[in-house]
Design a protein around this motif. Structure first.
Motif, PDB file in Angstrom:
ATOM      1  N   GLU A 117       0.792  -1.222   0.000  1.00 43.96           N
ATOM      2  CA  GLU A 117       0.000   0.000   0.000  1.00 43.96           C
ATOM      3  C   GLU A 117       0.827   1.275   0.000  1.00 43.96           C
ATOM      4  OE1 GLU A 117      -1.753   0.177   4.420  1.00 43.96           O
ATOM      5  OE2 GLU A 117      -1.827  -1.808   3.475  1.00 43.96           O
ATOM      6  N   ARG A 118       2.109   1.173   0.342  1.00 47.16           N
ATOM      7  CA  ARG A 118       2.951   2.376   0.357  1.00 47.16           C
ATOM      8  C   ARG A 118       3.974   2.387  -0.778  1.00 47.16           C
ATOM      9  NH1 ARG A 118       4.174   4.932   6.152  1.00 47.16           N
ATOM     10  NH2 ARG A 118       4.020   6.738   4.756  1.00 47.16           N
ATOM     11  N   ALA A 119       3.861   1.432  -1.683  1.00 50.86           N
ATOM     12  CA  ALA A 119       4.814   1.331  -2.790  1.00 50.86           C
ATOM     13  C   ALA A 119       4.848   2.601  -3.632  1.00 50.86           C
ATOM     14  CB  ALA A 119       4.466   0.122  -3.661  1.00 50.86           C
ATOM     15  N   ASP A 120       3.699   3.183  -3.903  1.00 47.62           N
ATOM     16  CA  ASP A 120       3.656   4.375  -4.751  1.00 47.62           C
ATOM     17  C   ASP A 120       4.422   5.534  -4.131  1.00 47.62           C
ATOM     18  OD1 ASP A 120       2.163   3.074  -6.661  1.00 47.62           O
ATOM     19  OD2 ASP A 120       0.232   3.789  -5.909  1.00 47.62           O
ATOM     20  N   GLU A 121       4.410   5.630  -2.794  1.00 44.59           N
ATOM     21  CA  GLU A 121       5.167   6.688  -2.123  1.00 44.59           C
ATOM     22  C   GLU A 121       6.663   6.506  -2.342  1.00 44.59           C
ATOM     23  OE1 GLU A 121       3.715   7.791   1.989  1.00 44.59           O
ATOM     24  OE2 GLU A 121       2.561   5.950   1.667  1.00 44.59           O
ATOM     25  N   LEU A 122       7.119   5.256  -2.280  1.00 41.53           N
ATOM     26  CA  LEU A 122       8.543   4.980  -2.474  1.00 41.53           C
ATOM     27  C   LEU A 122       8.955   5.238  -3.919  1.00 41.53           C
ATOM     28  CD1 LEU A 122       9.001   1.717  -0.388  1.00 41.53           C
ATOM     29  CD2 LEU A 122       9.065   4.102   0.345  1.00 41.53           C
ATOM     30  N   ILE A 123       8.079   4.892  -4.835  1.00 38.13           N
ATOM     31  CA  ILE A 123       8.359   5.120  -6.257  1.00 38.13           C
ATOM     32  C   ILE A 123       8.451   6.610  -6.551  1.00 38.13           C
ATOM     33  CG2 ILE A 123       7.424   4.852  -8.585  1.00 38.13           C
ATOM     34  CD1 ILE A 123       6.114   2.199  -7.487  1.00 38.13           C
ATOM     35  N   GLY A 172       4.013  -6.082  -3.002  1.00 38.09           N
ATOM     36  CA  GLY A 172       4.829  -4.876  -2.883  1.00 38.09           C
ATOM     37  C   GLY A 172       6.108  -4.964  -3.692  1.00 38.09           C
ATOM     38  N   ILE A 173       6.761  -6.118  -3.639  1.00 40.15           N
ATOM     39  CA  ILE A 173       7.979  -6.321  -4.434  1.00 40.15           C
ATOM     40  C   ILE A 173       7.666  -6.192  -5.919  1.00 40.15           C
ATOM     41  CG2 ILE A 173       9.712  -8.027  -5.128  1.00 40.15           C
ATOM     42  CD1 ILE A 173       9.622  -9.077  -2.224  1.00 40.15           C
ATOM     43  N   ARG A 174       6.548  -6.750  -6.343  1.00 36.06           N
ATOM     44  CA  ARG A 174       6.160  -6.636  -7.759  1.00 36.06           C
ATOM     45  C   ARG A 174       6.016  -5.172  -8.175  1.00 36.06           C
ATOM     46  NH1 ARG A 174       2.372 -10.677  -6.088  1.00 36.06           N
ATOM     47  NH2 ARG A 174       3.131 -12.755  -6.662  1.00 36.06           N
ATOM     48  N   LYS A 175       5.358  -4.395  -7.337  1.00 37.94           N
ATOM     49  CA  LYS A 175       5.084  -3.004  -7.683  1.00 37.94           C
ATOM     50  C   LYS A 175       6.361  -2.173  -7.751  1.00 37.94           C
ATOM     51  CE  LYS A 175       1.366  -0.976  -6.038  1.00 37.94           C
ATOM     52  NZ  LYS A 175       0.303  -0.484  -5.116  1.00 37.94           N
ATOM     53  N   VAL A 176       7.218  -2.281  -6.747  1.00 36.13           N
ATOM     54  CA  VAL A 176       8.399  -1.422  -6.734  1.00 36.13           C
ATOM     55  C   VAL A 176       9.437  -1.880  -7.757  1.00 36.13           C
ATOM     56  CG1 VAL A 176       8.050  -0.694  -4.343  1.00 36.13           C
ATOM     57  CG2 VAL A 176       9.505  -2.666  -4.821  1.00 36.13           C
ATOM     58  N   SER A 177       9.569  -3.181  -7.953  1.00 35.38           N
ATOM     59  CA  SER A 177      10.552  -3.666  -8.931  1.00 35.38           C
ATOM     60  C   SER A 177      10.123  -3.302 -10.353  1.00 35.38           C
ATOM     61  CB  SER A 177      10.746  -5.172  -8.794  1.00 35.38           C
ATOM     62  OG  SER A 177       9.551  -5.877  -9.043  1.00 35.38           O
ATOM     63  N   ALA A 179       8.711  -0.687 -11.159  1.00 36.50           N
ATOM     64  CA  ALA A 179       8.981   0.743 -11.313  1.00 36.50           C
ATOM     65  C   ALA A 179      10.467   1.051 -11.414  1.00 36.50           C
ATOM     66  CB  ALA A 179       8.367   1.509 -10.149  1.00 36.50           C
ATOM     67  N   GLY A 180      11.312   0.020 -11.321  1.00 34.45           N
ATOM     68  CA  GLY A 180      12.743   0.219 -11.487  1.00 34.45           C
ATOM     69  C   GLY A 180      13.556   0.264 -10.213  1.00 34.45           C
ATOM     70  N   ILE A 181      12.912   0.079  -9.065  1.00 26.50           N
ATOM     71  CA  ILE A 181      13.650   0.013  -7.802  1.00 26.50           C
ATOM     72  C   ILE A 181      14.323  -1.351  -7.680  1.00 26.50           C
ATOM     73  CG2 ILE A 181      13.440   0.031  -5.282  1.00 26.50           C
ATOM     74  CD1 ILE A 181      11.088   1.963  -5.604  1.00 26.50           C
ATOM     75  N   THR A 182      15.604  -1.383  -7.351  1.00 23.46           N
ATOM     76  CA  THR A 182      16.335  -2.636  -7.195  1.00 23.46           C
ATOM     77  C   THR A 182      15.999  -3.255  -5.843  1.00 23.46           C
ATOM     78  OG1 THR A 182      18.154  -1.817  -8.560  1.00 23.46           O
ATOM     79  CG2 THR A 182      18.602  -3.720  -7.154  1.00 23.46           C
ATOM     80  N   VAL A 183      15.513  -4.488  -5.866  1.00 21.40           N
ATOM     81  CA  VAL A 183      15.047  -5.152  -4.650  1.00 21.40           C
ATOM     82  C   VAL A 183      15.975  -6.297  -4.254  1.00 21.40           C
ATOM     83  CG1 VAL A 183      13.166  -6.451  -3.573  1.00 21.40           C
ATOM     84  CG2 VAL A 183      12.645  -4.568  -5.141  1.00 21.40           C
ATOM     85  N   LYS A 184      16.397  -6.268  -2.991  1.00 20.61           N
ATOM     86  CA  LYS A 184      17.107  -7.384  -2.374  1.00 20.61           C
ATOM     87  C   LYS A 184      16.192  -8.003  -1.327  1.00 20.61           C
ATOM     88  CE  LYS A 184      20.596  -6.421   0.461  1.00 20.61           C
ATOM     89  NZ  LYS A 184      20.181  -6.841   1.837  1.00 20.61           N
ATOM     90  N   VAL A 185      16.207  -9.310  -1.215  1.00 22.50           N
ATOM     91  CA  VAL A 185      15.423  -9.991  -0.187  1.00 22.50           C
ATOM     92  C   VAL A 185      16.364 -10.620   0.828  1.00 22.50           C
ATOM     93  CG1 VAL A 185      13.953 -11.999   0.271  1.00 22.50           C
ATOM     94  CG2 VAL A 185      13.357 -10.393  -1.550  1.00 22.50           C
ATOM     95  N   ASN A 186      16.094 -10.391   2.102  1.00 24.78           N
ATOM     96  CA  ASN A 186      16.800 -11.055   3.191  1.00 24.78           C
ATOM     97  C   ASN A 186      15.935 -12.178   3.743  1.00 24.78           C
ATOM     98  OD1 ASN A 186      18.916  -9.263   3.029  1.00 24.78           O
ATOM     99  ND2 ASN A 186      18.483  -8.216   4.944  1.00 24.78           N
ATOM    100  N   THR A 187      16.555 -13.300   4.038  1.00 23.92           N
ATOM    101  CA  THR A 187      15.878 -14.390   4.725  1.00 23.92           C
ATOM    102  C   THR A 187      16.729 -14.826   5.906  1.00 23.92           C
ATOM    103  OG1 THR A 187      14.724 -15.247   2.777  1.00 23.92           O
ATOM    104  CG2 THR A 187      15.099 -16.793   4.573  1.00 23.92           C
TER     105      THR A 187
END
Length: 286
Positions: A117-123, A172-177, A179-187
């Protein structure tokens, strides 16, 4: 992955001699992770720990001092100690940084509960890199990692909480990625809970758009204090499995929420944040 990110970010590419600052502006969290023990202290060297909580304005002042001491800083990051999207502090801080230091990479870490829900703000803000902690993509497994979530004014538990979290993380990962934001996932690798689930996580987050995957060994504490600590052979095996689906990051320094400097080389946190001392090595989450 964007060339600029790979060249300038020590956790996303080849910027091994590049520095970063973590600005501890986020006081609260909306997830109860069974391995998490957030603290304000001067001794523990791990995420989730800071010596103080700053306001956005104080964070900008800290960034100014850090750049004077360590000009190699190329990344302004916010990684807690609470969740970065559970309040508006991180976004307010990044707006100030964008105006004052437009050349710095803006890096954020989140548990992902509010990412959808906050992805658009980050983009709109122009976040360059985002790290999302995803410990399971199966609600049955996730329910063993968390005790509950606080979402839209209500507390959820068990598999219901797990389903909400997983759905919001992946969407959320789908939306920001996209838009061109580089996503790393930690587990966080928990031998008794998600060791045999690593392939599923890696596959799911890669399909959602994540570019990099970081497996972090649990240090037993809090509600998971009786779990075994993963050994090097366990971590290596999990990383090899994940590499079938996604690029794996292997040089995590388990940084505090107020780390300053070049990872693995020099930390200037004690000069930027009062009474910072690093001498006890523990870890909860990334």
């Amino acid at each position: 992955m964007e060339k600029r990110v790979k060249e300038l970010h020590p956790c996303f590419g080849h910027g091994k001699n590049k520095g970063r600052i973590h600005l501890p502006v986020c006081p609260g969290c909306n997830i109860e992770c069974n391995f998490c023990d957030r603290k304000i202290n001067t001794s523990e060297n791990r995420p989730g720990v800071t010596s103080a909580i700053l306001t956005p304005t104080e964070a900008l002042d800290a960034l100014k001092r850090a750049l004077e001491i360590c000009p190699d800083i190329t990344v302004a990051g916010i990684a807690g100690p609470g969740d970065t999207l559970a309040s508006n502090n991180a976004i307010k801080t990044f707006h100030l940084i964008k105006e004052k230091y437009p050349g710095l990479l803006k890096c954020m870490s989140t548990n992902g509960l509010l990412l959808k829900e906050r992805a658009d703000e980050l983009i709109e803000l122009g976040i360059d890199t985002l790290t999302v902690t995803v410990n399971a993509v199966d609600p049955k497994i996730q329910a063993k990692v968390i005790s509950g979530i606080f979402y839209n004014g209500k507390r959820y538990e068990g598999e219901e909480a797990a389903r909400i979290l997983i759905e919001n993380q992946l969407e959320g990962i789908r939306k920001v990625s996209a838009a061109g934001i580089t996503v790393k996932v930690n587990t966080v690798l928990i031998m008794e809970i998600n060791r045999n689930h690593i392939k599923d996580i890696a596959k799911a987050v890669r399909e959602a758009g994540a570019k990099l995957y970081n497996i972090i060994p649990l240090i037993p504490q809090h509600k998971l204090k009786d779990c075994v600590e993963p050994e090097c052979i366990d971590i290596d095996g999990a990383r090899r499995e994940a590499e079938e689906y996604i690029e794996v990051f292997r040089h995590c320094q388990r940084c505090r929420a107020d780390a300053v400097g070049i990872p693995g080389q020099k930390d200037y946190g004690d000069q930027i944040y009062l009474k910072r001392i690093n001498h006890k090595d523990t870890f909860s989450h990334g």
